[in-house]
Scaffold this motif. Structure first.
Motif: not given
Length: 588
Positions: A11, A13, A28, A37, A51, A344, A348, A425
């Motif tokens: 995940n 990000g 992410e 993922n 990101s 989140g 993430s 998010y």
């Protein structure tokens, strides 16, 4: 003094917090890569470059600190080696044999945590450079994995709380307890990886023929169709329990494994052991039993620390708390007046958590509460509509506004989609990247799953006006926060069973999103107009994506997915795009 948070793990990000504590961006890498993922840990896997670049583009001030969601390598090395040697001294001597399997001597085996963590840090900083920011000369600060999860407290609208984190593992821990006070997180307890409730649940997921780190939600859904098996309950209680003397869970699912120190992991061992434990049992009964063990251990763990802390507010984060049934159970504990589940809650949230911790450390103040989560990429309406035109859609007149146009299509029985503002998010779509459908016909659920090419196991969730909530659901008082972000289930009242059957689970619960006009006025308007036309208080809300794909991010993603799913009416910002016959009818 903006703070950039970055995480290059599962995940992967990035996130950005401004000097005044406002969360400016969080996204992410999966949204850009289209790899669910997105895991940046393998050497050949790209880091979250896009990101980071998106967050840098959102910056309105100079980035003066980089928060990396990893423990400092030397500190991680000490913990991981000590944990490994303690296990060997406790009788797990076969773990030393891992050096032969890997072709390493004992010294190199024990160097694995240090070298791996240094490589991850280097990749995170290299990612920042590739995104356009030279990290040289910018202070880099490290935040351990579960401290990043615990930063959910810093972003919650509560000044004091018990903070509990649980997941598979991160930085050689599977959970933690903190006392949150103001801008400080006081560490209380750490849950070792050997007692990972996340690994237990994932192993059961695989043993039931599903996929790890992907289908755990299906196991939760299946539990509603099963009955806990007493024999399996006894077996699982022997491998996972709460230890009141230590104040943490204890686990032995990995006893006998030949595995080196963190981050070495051989999940097949846990999966095979679980397969042996559940052999011959119905999958739904297995799901019900594993869910019962999870709830039992977590409830005992949380209750222990609630009594110790005297707190009436509970903040939770980490992948285990993606389990909305567990969250409902926690919200109902005596003494819990308010529960906050971070939106989140999976990894993430690590990048944002790292940035939040560094902001608190460097300014002596909390970031501003996270009241909105449309923190990802947004696009100009005309540019977005162009992508839909390429898929055969037309922009149609919507003089009354796009929300009223969507409400009219929904009232006619259509499935619609909404592509408006920034991408959400976290793992839940909350109206910005959502597919919406009438909830009054129970057959809608199967038809919608077929359109989106999804399994029929998972229940859909309702989106309703907050003003209607107490008429529809029970147990709302402690979950005002989670119901804004669709992170807990609640019991449905008869009114919900009658009005929203397509969004009610088999066990009579639902995972609602409650919409407050002051926070999301345009989605509230859509719901109000739909109610005016139909008399129904809500809709089905599911994420805008096809099966096994991340939630759509760009107009191209959205247009392709809408066309593939046969969704004829889509809100694109202030515009409405329609396809085929709907294009002609909506233009009249």
């Amino acid at each position: 003094m903006a703070i950039l948070g970055v995480y290059e793990g599962h995940n992967a990000g990035a996130a950005l917090i401004s000097a005044d504590g406002t969360v400016l961006a969080a996204v992410e890498e999966e949204r850009f890569s289209r790899v669910k993922n997105h895991d940046a840990r393998p050497p050949d896997a790209p880091g979250p470059v896009r990101s980071v670049a998106w967050c840098l583009a959102a910056a309105t001030e100079e980035v003066t600190a980089i928060a990396v969601g990893l423990e400092e390598p030397e500190a991680l090395h000490r913990r991981a080696v000590n944990t490994f040697l303690d296990l060997v001294a406790a009788g797990e001597r076969q773990r030393l044999d891992r050096r032969h399997q890997l072709g390493l001597d004992a010294h190199d085996l024990l160097q694995m945590p240090l070298l791996t963590q240094r490589a991850r840090v280097a990749k995170a900083l290299r990612t920042v450079a590739e995104a356009g920011l030279d990290p040289a000369g910018i202070p880099t600060m490290f935040v351990p994995h579960h401290t990043c999860h615990a930063a959910a407290f810093l972003l919650a609208p509560v000044d004091a709380a018990l903070v509990v984190t649980l997941d598979g593992k991160g930085d050689d821990l599977s959970g933690s307890v903190h006392d949150g006070q103001g801008h400080r997180l006081g560490p209380v307890a750490e849950v070792p990886t050997e007692a990972s409730l996340g690994h237990l649940y994932s192993a059961a997921t695989v043993a039931c023929g599903l996929r790890p780190q992907r289908d755990e939600g299906k196991l939760t859904a299946m539990a509603a169709s099963g009955t806990a098996d007493p024999r399996l309950l006894k077996r699982l209680s022997a491998v996972m329990r709460f230890d009141p003397a230590a104040g943490v869970p204890r686990g032995s699912l990995g006893a006998g494994i030949v595995q080196g120190p963190y981050p070495d992991r051989i999940p097949g061992f846990h999966n095979e052991r679980m397969a042996g434990l559940i052999a011959g049992l119905d999958r739904c009964d297995v799901a019900a039993t594993v869910q019962q063990i999870l709830e039992q251990v977590v409830v005992e763990f949380v209750e222990h620390h609630l009594r110790r802390s005297g707190s009436s507010a509970l903040v939770v984060s980490g992948g285990v708390f993606a389990n909305v049934t567990l969250n409902r159970r926690l919200a109902g504990l005596p003494g819990v007046q308010e529960l906050h589940v971070h939106p989140g809650m999976t990894d993430s949230g690590i990048a944002l958590g790292a940035a939040a911790v560094v902001h608190a450390r460097t300014t002596g103040a909390r970031p501003r509460p996270l009241n909105r989560i449309d923190l990802g990429p947004s696009f100009a309406d005309d540019a977005a509509a162009a992508a839909f035109r390429e898929q055969g859609y037309e922009v149609v007149a919507a003089a009354e506004g796009p929300e009223r146009a969507l409400a009219a299509a929904l009232a006619d029985g259509h499935v619609v989609a909404r592509f408006a503002g920034g991408c959400e998010y976290g793992p839940r779509a909350l109206g910005h990247r959502s597919v919406l459908a009438p909830a009054g016909d129970p057959s809608v659920a199967a038809a919608l799953n077929d359109r989106l090419r999804r399994s029929h196991v998972m229940p859909f969730a309702p989106v309703v006006p907050a003003a209607e909530a107490h008429r529809l659901f029970d147990g709302l008082e402690p979950v005002a926060g989670p119901t804004r972000f669709m992170t807990t289930s609640v019991r449905c009242r008869p009114e919900a069973l009658a009005a929203l059957p397509a969004a009610v689970h088999l066990d009579g619960t639902a995972r609602p999103q409650l919409v407050h006009p002051g926070e999301n006025p345009r989605l509230a308007l859509l719901l109000e107009e739909y109610r005016r036309r139909t008399g129904r208080p809500g809709l089905v809300n599911t994420s805008f994506n096809l099966h096994d794909e991340p939630i759509v991010c760009t107009p191209t993603d959205a247009a392709r997915s809408a066309r593939a799913a046969g969704i004829a009416v889509v809100q694109v910002g202030d515009l409405v795009c329609a396809y085929g016959a709907e294009s002609r009818s909506r233009s009249r």
